[in-house]
Design an enzyme around this catalytic site. Structure first.
Site, PDB file in Angstrom:
ATOM      1  N   HIS A   1      -7.670  19.745  -1.493  1.00 51.19           N
ATOM      2  CA  HIS A   1      -7.327  18.288  -1.584  1.00 51.19           C
ATOM      3  C   HIS A   1      -8.531  17.940  -2.409  1.00 51.19           C
ATOM      4  O   HIS A   1      -9.851  18.399  -2.087  1.00 51.19           O
ATOM      5  CB  HIS A   1      -7.720  17.701  -0.144  1.00 51.19           C
ATOM      6  CG  HIS A   1      -7.303  16.153  -0.206  1.00 51.19           C
ATOM      7  ND1 HIS A   1      -7.812  15.321  -0.669  1.00 51.19           N
ATOM      8  CD2 HIS A   1      -6.449  15.282   0.521  1.00 51.19           C
ATOM      9  CE1 HIS A   1      -7.493  14.029  -0.550  1.00 51.19           C
ATOM     10  NE2 HIS A   1      -6.350  14.233   0.286  1.00 51.19           N
TER      11      HIS A   1
ATOM     12  N   ARG B   1      -7.921   6.102  -2.796  1.00 52.39           N
ATOM     13  CA  ARG B   1      -7.479   6.213  -4.145  1.00 52.39           C
ATOM     14  C   ARG B   1      -6.321   5.235  -4.205  1.00 52.39           C
ATOM     15  O   ARG B   1      -5.947   4.659  -5.021  1.00 52.39           O
ATOM     16  CB  ARG B   1      -7.240   7.653  -4.445  1.00 52.39           C
ATOM     17  CG  ARG B   1      -8.309   8.208  -5.262  1.00 52.39           C
ATOM     18  CD  ARG B   1      -8.132   9.474  -5.598  1.00 52.39           C
ATOM     19  NE  ARG B   1      -7.903  10.508  -4.518  1.00 52.39           N
ATOM     20  CZ  ARG B   1      -6.788  11.365  -4.490  1.00 52.39           C
ATOM     21  NH1 ARG B   1      -6.347  11.657  -5.338  1.00 52.39           N
ATOM     22  NH2 ARG B   1      -6.803  12.060  -3.396  1.00 52.39           N
TER      23      ARG B   1
END
Ligand code: FAD
Ligand code: FES
Lengths: 234, 541
Positions: free
Chosen positions: B318, B338
């Site tokens: 990740h 994000r």
């Protein structure tokens, strides 16, 4: 890593151990040679497996937290709660009505709350536990769902309640009732399910399945991207 | 609180916000992506992989940490256990209880099977509770399952198994509905329309969330339902070996009571493997987002029983694991940050990648920024990282968005005196997900009769890289399918005599390959983080 850090004294179930400052309670236990079996799950503050009670050598006031999130402090005396026998009502959600009476039938004890607020003071997620228990008593299921949403079900509230109530299970019941019966229905979801059942997308997907990698790649790079930002924000 | 030199750098990050607000970083072309992956993605480090020497995947490469366990020695002595006198006798044994296991158990019971769940830690202690961002389903009017299909294939580098992806995207809306009927609270507008976000590699907003506690919400509801339906379960009892019968069919499993260290023999007509991921093997020494029990046990057990594995050479790192403060090293900073608008920024306060590229791409870009371009930042403990500029979210979407959408993140950082509504977060890639696993068909069946599997321990759906929100989705899609199929299989199967002959055979094969003495016992069960103090040996008591 932490070898150079300052060492502090903590007391694990009464035994003095020296650990580098900056560790969490969980990593301090491991640093002291304990291999966890119970009391350790996600290691990230989400699962509630690591409920911990502690106080300090010179301050008997009990405190509560999640061992994987709380940093050790000098003279901390700690113990983990591996398991707590809390009651859970069993019910058939499909046959359960979303009203105050039902909550009281499944958890009759909630009327015994005398408002001591220990649950709220105990909650490591800093939830307003006593307030949502009051909401539950009034049958305001939506309020319980909202206020209790961030509950990780560590069980500390139940472990500490002098009346033996189980706020985290009462809250779960309310959230499930809210999700099942009270939250507004999503028409677009139902419609899409019907469309899929009627085979609306079958031909298009079949074509994609048959396409060779090159064609797929072209379609993929050429696809429109919906902007992430201009969404109808409430 | 950040040390002074990092605070200083934060001013630079803040100064460049206005420019970054209007700046658009273009998506990379397929060739640029390929080059980035080859240059920097951990999967491409040749020395980190080894070819398997025994078993059905002989010759396939996989990370050495996993190879050791797949080629490991059995923990049991077949001469000391009688598989024909079981402690439990059931139709379907579900091994592991995250989202996939719970879904499978519910559906197996609904289809008439007597079900037992055996799980390593507590019911629901699993990677599932950690899922924050959401679950994909193409249900908005401008979206379609075909679009979801294309996104998933592209994310997986077009190597996904098409039939599995088809089922994934077509079952997705009904999986979301199923969860809601069980009482999951999805984020919605007052008119009932789902509040959906986009994620890395998705072309349309289709992530369904429950604040940033999506997996927790899914798991606590499913766990409650298991209890309401009185499905039997044994906690702290990992499976450590499989029982087959003389026809080569699944006949049960051996469990280990972690506290009393007793062995438990379970006779079962079918088994559903739902043991989840691999993060706690710390491939290439990466920290991980995974829960304590994520040690690839399911892969090991299935492999030893002859099940085929696929895509075991690809892990998902990740892009945004926490690197500061040290207490939360490796823990997930959800992609939702994000998704909501936070950008990735280097030591000069500048963006270096479009923040919503697929995960493997963003991960490679961050590694390049730190390793090659030396534009990362060093923490006081020597880790490198880049900034994830969270405050941009409130700049873009209005004050209060972060508090409303990311309560778990806000809470986590507040403990360390970092206010993510005002300060950026330091991040570096962390081991997150195992893209491959046990090969299944659309019903969750494997090549071993009676062995079914679902969830993160399987492979094929995601090809070489999983998209955000497709994993939790897969749990409910394939978990339910496997539950149904296993119950049906259990009704019809003609049983043979249970045996542990395959374990003897396996040990012989290991010996023959010269590995028996070199390999550890497996499955691993739990990582060992306990420090052994001052080199004293431990006494067996
Ligand atoms: C921090 C984090 C965030 C994530 N965010 C998202 C997201 O936003 N969206 C998304 O789609 N996906 C996300 N994922 C991925 C997703 O959550 C997981 O892939 C998924 O939940 C795995 O579910 P599972 O049921 O297959 O396995 P798990 O949930 O891991 O469950 C496996 C179970 O098996 C048990 N087990 C293991 N070995 C044995 C054994 N030998 N015997 C018995 N039991 C055993 C374990 O204890 C556990 O209970 C995230 C993952 C993590 C870690
Ligand atoms: S281990 Fe999961 S909350 Fe601490």
């Amino acid at each position: 890593m932490a070898e150079q850090a300052r060492l502090i004294d903590i007391y694990i179930m009464g035994r003095r151990c020296q650990v580098p400052e900056g560790l969490t309670i969980l990593t301090a236990l491991e640093y002291s040679g304990y291999r966890m079996v119970r009391g350790c799950g996600c290691r990230a503050g989400f699962c509630g497996a690591c409920a911990t009670i502690f106080n300090f050598l010179h301050d008997p006031q009990l405190r509560y937290d999640l061992a994987c999130q709380k940093t050790v402090e000098p003279d901390m005396c700690l113990v983990q709660i591996p398991y707590f026998p809390a009651r859970k009502a069993t019910y058939d959600l499909e046959k359960t009505k979303a009203d105050a009476e039902k909550i009281k039938t499944l958890y009759p004890d909630i009327v015994k709350c005398f408002g001591c607020n220990t649950c709220t003071k105990t909650c490591p997620q800093e939830l307003e536990v006593m307030w949502f228990m009051t909401d539950a008593l009034r049958g305001d299921i939506k309020a319980v769902a909202e206020k209790s949403f961030d509950c990780v079900m560590c069980g500390l509230c139940a472990a500490r309640c002098p009346q033996g109530l189980v706020p985290y299970n009462v809250a779960l019941l309310c959230r499930r009732l809210y999700g099942r019966y009270l939250s507004p229905n999503s028409a677009h979801l139902d419609q899409r399910i019907a469309e899929i059942e009627s085979g609306k997308f079958d031909a298009e997907i079949e074509e994609l399945k048959k396409a060779d990698k090159k064609t797929l790649r072209q379609k993929y790079t050429g696809r429109d991207i919906e902007p992430a930002h201009d969404q109808a924000w409430e | 609180m950040y040390p002074a030199y990092l605070e200083e750098n934060i001013h630079l990050v803040e100064d460049k916000r206005v420019r970054r607000l209007i700046e658009v970083i273009p998506r990379l072309g397929e060739d640029e992506k390929e080059a980035l992956l080859r240059g920097y993605h951990p999967d491409y480090i040749k020395s980190s992989m080894r070819k398997l020497k025994v078993g059905i995947n002989k010759g396939d490469a996989t990370p050495v940490e996993l190879a050791d366990l797949l080629e490991g020695n059995s923990r049991i002595d077949p001469d000391k256990i009688d598989p024909s006198s079981p402690d439990y006798n059931v139709d379907v044994l579900v091994i592991g209880c995250g989202g996939a296991g719970a879904s499978a158990a519910l559906l197996a019971q609904e289809n008439g099977a007597r079900v037992l769940i055996a799980t390593k830690l507590r019911l629901g202690d699993a990677n599932t509770v950690g899922a924050q961002a959401g679950t994909q389903a193409a249900d908005r009017p401008n979206d379609s399952p075909a679009q979801h299909y294309l996104d998933t294939m592209g994310g997986g580098h077009f190597e996904n198994i098409p039939e599995l992806v088809e089922v994934l995207v077509k079952d997705a809306p009904s999986a979301v509905k199923w969860l809601e009927k069980l009482g999951v609270n999805w984020d919605k507008a007052p008119d009932g329309s789902m509040h959906e976000l986009s994620g890395g590699g998705t072309s349309i907003r289709r992530l369904h969330s429950a604040r940033d506690y999506t997996g927790l919400e899914e798991m606590r509801v499913l766990r409650d339902e298991l209890k309401n339906r009185k499905i039997d379960y044994i906690e702290f009892a990992p499976a450590i070996e499989r029982i087959l019968d003389d026809k080569g069919q699944i006949a049960g499993a051996i469990l280990l009571n972690l506290e009393t260290e007793e062995l438990i023999v379970v006779r079962a007509r079918a088994i559903i493997m739902t043991t989840g991921g691999i993060g706690r093997l710390h491939i290439q020494d990466f920290p991980t987002t995974n829960h304590y029990g994520a040690t690839a046990d399911g892969l090991v057990l299935a492999y030893r029983a002859g099940a085929k594995l696929i895509f075991i050479d690809t892990m998902q790192y990740h892009p945004t694991g926490a690197v500061f403060p040290l207490q939360i090293l490796g823990q997930l900073v959800t992609e939702k940050v994000r998704t909501l608008g936070a950008q990735l920024v280097n030591a000069n306060g500048e963006q270096f990648i479009m923040p919503l590229e697929p995960r493997d791409i963003v991960t490679s870009a961050i590694i390049r920024e730190c390793r090659e371009r030396h534009l990362g930042l060093k923490t006081p403990h020597g880790e490198s990282g880049v900034w994830l500029d969270a405050p941009m979210i409130d700049v873009i979407r209005g004050a209060g968005t972060i508090a409303r959408e990311l309560p778990a993140m806000v809470r986590q950082y507040r403990r360390f005196d970092i206010d993510i509504t005002r300060e950026p977060i330091l991040v570096y890639p962390t081991l997150h997900y195992q893209n491959g696993g046990i090969k299944i068909d659309t019903e969750g069946a494997t090549n071993v009769p009676g062995l079914f599997a679902a969830g993160e321990c399987t492979g094929g759906v995601h090809g070489r890289n999983r998209l955000i929100g497709n994993s939790t989705l897969e749990l409910f899609v394939f978990g339910r399918r496997a539950g149904r199929a296993a119950a049906r299989y259990a009704k019809d199967v003609k049983r043979g005599n249970p045996t542990l002959e395959h374990v003897r055979h396996w040990q012989k094969e290991l010996k023959h390959a010269g590995l028996a003495g070199e390999r550890p016992l497996s499955p691993k069960i739990l990582p060992n983080y306990a420090r052994t103090t001052r080199g004293h040996t431990k006494l067996e008591i």
